[in-house]
Design a protein around this motif. Sequence first.
Motif, mmCIF file in Angstrom:
data_model
loop_
_atom_site.group_PDB
_atom_site.id
_atom_site.type_symbol
_atom_site.label_atom_id
_atom_site.label_comp_id
_atom_site.label_asym_id
_atom_site.label_seq_id
_atom_site.Cartn_x
_atom_site.Cartn_y
_atom_site.Cartn_z
ATOM 1 N N ASN A 306 0.853 -1.184 0.000
ATOM 2 C CA ASN A 306 0.000 0.000 0.000
ATOM 3 C C ASN A 306 0.894 1.241 0.000
ATOM 4 O O ASN A 306 1.486 1.601 1.016
ATOM 5 N N LEU A 308 0.202 4.417 -0.266
ATOM 6 C CA LEU A 308 -0.234 5.551 0.540
ATOM 7 C C LEU A 308 0.160 5.372 1.995
ATOM 8 O O LEU A 308 0.184 6.329 2.763
ATOM 9 N N ASN A 326 -4.654 -2.997 -1.390
ATOM 10 C CA ASN A 326 -4.533 -2.677 -2.816
ATOM 11 C C ASN A 326 -4.497 -3.960 -3.628
ATOM 12 O O ASN A 326 -4.351 -5.055 -3.078
ATOM 13 N N PHE A 336 -8.037 -0.346 -5.218
ATOM 14 C CA PHE A 336 -7.578 0.062 -3.888
ATOM 15 C C PHE A 336 -8.761 0.460 -3.016
ATOM 16 O O PHE A 336 -9.683 1.129 -3.474
ATOM 17 N N ASN A 360 1.203 5.187 -10.342
ATOM 18 C CA ASN A 360 0.556 5.454 -9.056
ATOM 19 C C ASN A 360 -0.862 5.989 -9.192
ATOM 20 O O ASN A 360 -1.399 6.555 -8.235
ATOM 21 N N TYR A 363 -3.581 5.371 -6.564
ATOM 22 C CA TYR A 363 -3.309 6.057 -5.297
ATOM 23 C C TYR A 363 -3.555 7.557 -5.416
ATOM 24 O O TYR A 363 -4.050 8.191 -4.483
ATOM 25 N N THR A 366 -7.277 8.054 -5.352
ATOM 26 C CA THR A 366 -7.756 7.822 -3.992
ATOM 27 C C THR A 366 -7.446 9.019 -3.108
ATOM 28 O O THR A 366 -8.315 9.495 -2.355
#
Length: 460
Positions: A306, A308, A326, A336, A360, A363, A366
Amino acid sequence: MPSSMSGGSVGLSSGAASCGVTAAAPGTAGTFTVVPTITPSPAPSPARRRAARRTAAAALVCAALTAPLAVAAPAHADDVKPTKSKAPAPPAAMSAVGGDLLAKPGTQVRLKDGAPKLPKGLSARSWIVSDPESGDVLAAHNAHWPLPPASTLKMLFADTLLPKFPKTEQHKVEPEDLEGMGEGSSLVGIKEHQTYSVHDLWLGVFLRSGNDAVHTLASMNHGVEQTVRDMQAHADELNAHDTHVVTPDGYDAKGQVSSAYDLSLFARSGLQNADFREYCSTAYAQFPGEAKKGKKRPAFGIQNTNRLLTGAFGMKPYKGIAGVKNGNTTNAGSTFTGVAQRGDKVLLVTVMNPAKKDLNEVYKETAALFDWGFAARDEVEPVGRLVGPKSEEGDAGKHSAGKPHGKSAAHLAATESDGSRSGAWAALGIAGGALIVLGGVAFAVHRRWPLPELVRRRGR
């Protein structure tokens, strides 16, 4: 015909007259010049008349050949871009579990005056922003679209099996435990004939998304087939009716689907379990290596996938992030589900399969939805809610409000959009690298969903 039509011509063989074809200049679409070389004679001989007929026929052929060009009329062939295959469209009618708006394709949000607008550039096929305490869905995009879930399905696997084995239990891995894993599976590095604690195996599941750890735990649960049945039964109990389980690890399989809505239900349920919270918020840990006779068993470091949470691959750790899971496969793309806290606000965000293929992207989208949700939490009217399990609310899929969207979902269903029950759940937050107990939650929530104890991230 030449690939570029600028200044091009079409030649006819067998003595036919040539056709001069001049492409139209930009802005003059449909302009082509056809110049047949026909020279009339006041007293043509039979041979000359035959030649004239051949020339006229050639002119007609030229006109016929150039007519389609006059319709298309591009300035240059290089200006014509190849047609790209269209991305799949969401079902016209989806499950209405959690509210009628969630059954509609497209983005659903109800902004109050002055509320911040949703982030620009979101490319995911499906996403949802919700409050895991109240169950309010703040905004959603194709929330009930059944899509391949990749390893985010491991949240359901964990929520199903975690209560079955104490973390101190030891298991010796046999070769048959590791059979049936998909080619190219993510692995934590489990070795045959080595002994691991259940705690170690769950670290392998959550941090490295290890399918070898999943299959070992499934073997302890009487095998993959039994585990899949248990997961499907648990999904049904959670009113996650978009989900059809085929593999325990989320590896691509025909008919295996879930939705952003259902993945949020799995995360919300799992976060009630202290062990689930510990594993999903662990950034780094040590994992047992291969034991060799006469030597101390070595260990090696593992890092959560993950980004993040860890800040790997150029991502900054998201402030307040506390998990959850994820995934990435060929069919699913990137998926995710994350939970984060800012102040007294806690949000769940699930993102499935961004069209942008940046390393990415899942992410980034998100994080953008988290930022928006924290800013807009009190500035939007909910568009739906996360329902509770059957043990509390009954079968939320008992009444259908939408048409079936395909054979891939096991139990597509719908529900009345009754918002009378909040479905409030306990939440978790992070402060100074630790999970903290939230305050200010109603007494009814304390009784219904015990608040999490203080749990520190491992290795931080």
